[in-house]
Motif scaffolding. Structure first.
Motif, PDB file in Angstrom:
ATOM      1  N   SER A 245      10.855   5.895  21.887  1.00 46.92           N
ATOM      2  CA  SER A 245      11.371   4.555  21.600  1.00 46.92           C
ATOM      3  C   SER A 245      12.890   4.521  21.650  1.00 46.92           C
ATOM      4  CB  SER A 245      10.859   4.052  20.251  1.00 46.92           C
ATOM      5  OG  SER A 245      11.484   4.732  19.184  1.00 46.92           O
ATOM      6  N   THR A 246      13.533   5.549  21.150  1.00 45.57           N
ATOM      7  CA  THR A 246      15.004   5.509  21.165  1.00 45.57           C
ATOM      8  C   THR A 246      15.584   5.988  22.493  1.00 45.57           C
ATOM      9  OG1 THR A 246      17.009   5.984  19.905  1.00 45.57           O
ATOM     10  CG2 THR A 246      15.384   7.758  20.028  1.00 45.57           C
ATOM     11  N   LEU A 247      14.938   6.955  23.155  1.00 46.61           N
ATOM     12  CA  LEU A 247      15.481   7.415  24.454  1.00 46.61           C
ATOM     13  C   LEU A 247      15.454   6.293  25.485  1.00 46.61           C
ATOM     14  CD1 LEU A 247      14.169  11.082  24.924  1.00 46.61           C
ATOM     15  CD2 LEU A 247      16.503  10.315  24.397  1.00 46.61           C
ATOM     16  N   CYS A 248      14.537   5.328  25.288  1.00 47.16           N
ATOM     17  CA  CYS A 248      14.464   4.187  26.214  1.00 47.16           C
ATOM     18  C   CYS A 248      15.742   3.343  26.166  1.00 47.16           C
ATOM     19  CB  CYS A 248      13.257   3.307  25.885  1.00 47.16           C
ATOM     20  SG  CYS A 248      11.717   4.020  26.462  1.00 47.16           S
ATOM     21  N   ARG A 249      16.556   3.549  25.138  1.00 47.49           N
ATOM     22  CA  ARG A 249      17.819   2.797  25.043  1.00 47.49           C
ATOM     23  C   ARG A 249      18.947   3.489  25.795  1.00 47.49           C
ATOM     24  NH1 ARG A 249      18.656   1.537  18.702  1.00 47.49           N
ATOM     25  NH2 ARG A 249      18.006   3.706  18.442  1.00 47.49           N
ATOM     26  N   HIS A 250      18.673   4.708  26.311  1.00 43.91           N
ATOM     27  CA  HIS A 250      19.731   5.471  26.983  1.00 43.91           C
ATOM     28  C   HIS A 250      19.654   5.321  28.498  1.00 43.91           C
ATOM     29  CE1 HIS A 250      21.229   7.715  23.423  1.00 43.91           C
ATOM     30  NE2 HIS A 250      20.043   7.379  22.970  1.00 43.91           N
ATOM     31  N   LYS A 251      20.802   5.486  29.153  1.00 47.94           N
ATOM     32  CA  LYS A 251      20.865   5.290  30.606  1.00 47.94           C
ATOM     33  C   LYS A 251      20.265   6.464  31.364  1.00 47.94           C
ATOM     34  CE  LYS A 251      24.812   2.248  31.073  1.00 47.94           C
ATOM     35  NZ  LYS A 251      25.597   2.423  29.834  1.00 47.94           N
ATOM     36  N   ASN A 252      19.547   6.115  32.436  1.00 50.71           N
ATOM     37  CA  ASN A 252      19.102   7.107  33.414  1.00 50.71           C
ATOM     38  C   ASN A 252      18.254   8.244  32.818  1.00 50.71           C
ATOM     39  OD1 ASN A 252      18.898   8.120  35.967  1.00 50.71           O
ATOM     40  ND2 ASN A 252      20.822   9.279  35.865  1.00 50.71           N
ATOM     41  N   VAL A 253      17.383   7.875  31.886  1.00 53.24           N
ATOM     42  CA  VAL A 253      16.435   8.870  31.342  1.00 53.24           C
ATOM     43  C   VAL A 253      15.087   8.643  32.029  1.00 53.24           C
ATOM     44  CG1 VAL A 253      15.183   9.649  29.295  1.00 53.24           C
ATOM     45  CG2 VAL A 253      17.611   9.067  29.122  1.00 53.24           C
TER      46      VAL A 253
END
Ligand code: NCD
Length: 304
Positions: free
Chosen positions: A169-177
């Protein structure tokens, strides 16, 4: 007063600040020895735990504070029928901060609505585990020096693994993951997680049941155990054996700087020979968990 129920309660800036504080504590623990003098933390664990409970307790002791609590529902008044709401209200009279683990999804929210001190969710059923996610993010940051632009594989029980749900859920807020999900058919990521996190943020992802074919692509591999305690009878009959065991042989085709993570406890998902490989990061994760929890306690108690 602020609680931590879901990792999405924290902005990316707040998470980054917590990571920076944890690194400062790790580098200079003596500066923090008295920060929580005269403060009490209550650990209310209605479900088994080794790392989460003990790392919270160690964190509070290393900040100079004290700890009260229980480690199983049987030894609390919930065995007499007391509600989570009442327990939270009562324990607020004895403590400055509450850490709660509960088998029911949503129990920590109910606690936070009835407590007069901050409440931290230390795992609620198959739902969420925000402080493991902070631990995971600190580990990724220390290993990769970034929290974006990587390919991460999640392997094992993606249906019931709450650490997986929170981290995604939180990694979805990061770019290019980019994300690759490896699981048996019946233990795939729940539909709500695909919809609310992955699709909503237009994340590039693949679902597969073949670990070997995707290992060479990964920067991070997040292994998990089968969460048998949450299985229904149908799942039990189809998944008694874990199909994914990470061996040194399987790592032959992996990147040299792959970071192998696991929230632990490990059952048989990673063979012991992998432990001494430089890519194994799961015991570093354990130590990082204590420092990030120290940072979190300071933040929620509003101590500089
Ligand atoms: C995890 C949990 O409780 O969800 N453990 C932990 O807190 N490190 C993972 C698990 O139990 O498999």
């Amino acid at each position: 007063m602020k609680n931590l129920i879901d990792i999405l309660d924290l902005s990316l800036d707040e998470i980054f600040d917590l990571i920076q504080t944890a690194i400062k504590i790790k580098d200079n623990p003596v500066n923090y020895l008295e920060k929580c003098k005269h403060k009490k933390m209550a650990t209310l664990f209605f479900e088994p735990s080794t790392r989460t409970r003990l790392s919270f307790e160690a964190a509070m002791y290393e900040l100079g504070g004290n700890v009260i609590g229980f480690s199983e529902a049987q030894s609390s008044s919930s065995s007499k029928g007391e509600s989570v709401a009442d327990t939270a209200r009562v324990v607020s009279c004895y403590s400055d901060i509450i850490v709660m683990r509960h088998p029911k999804e949503g129990a920590p929210v109910v606690a936070s609505m009835n407590a007069s001190v901050p409440v931290i969710n230390a795992g609620d059923g198959g739902h969420n585990h925000p402080t493991q996610t902070l631990t995971d993010l600190l580990t990724i940051y220390l290993e990769k020096r970034r929290l974006d632009s990587f390919t991460i594989g999640f392997c094992g029980d993606l249906k019931f693994g709450r650490t997986v749900h929170s981290l995604i859920s939180t990694l979805c807020r990061h770019k290019n993951v980019k994300m690759i999900f490896v699981s048996p058919e019946h233990l795939r990521l729940p539909g709500y997680a695909v919809l609310n996190y992955i699709d909503k943020n237009h994340i590039e992802y693949v679902e597969t049941n073949d670990l070997d074919s995707i290992i060479p692509k990964l920067d991070i591999l997040y292994m998990t155990r089968l969460q048998r305690e949450r299985f229904s009878n149908i799942q039990c009959s189809s998944s008694m054996d874990n199909p994914y065991i990470l061996t040194l042989d399987r790592l032959k085709n992996a990147k040299k700087d792959l970071c192998v993570m696991h929230p632990l406890p490990r059952v048989n998902e990673i063979e012991r020979l992998v432990d001494s490989d430089s890519r194994a990061c799961y015991f570093k994760q354990v130590l990082n968990g204590k420092y990030i929890r120290m940072a979190l306690i300071l933040k929620l108690l509003e101590i500089e």
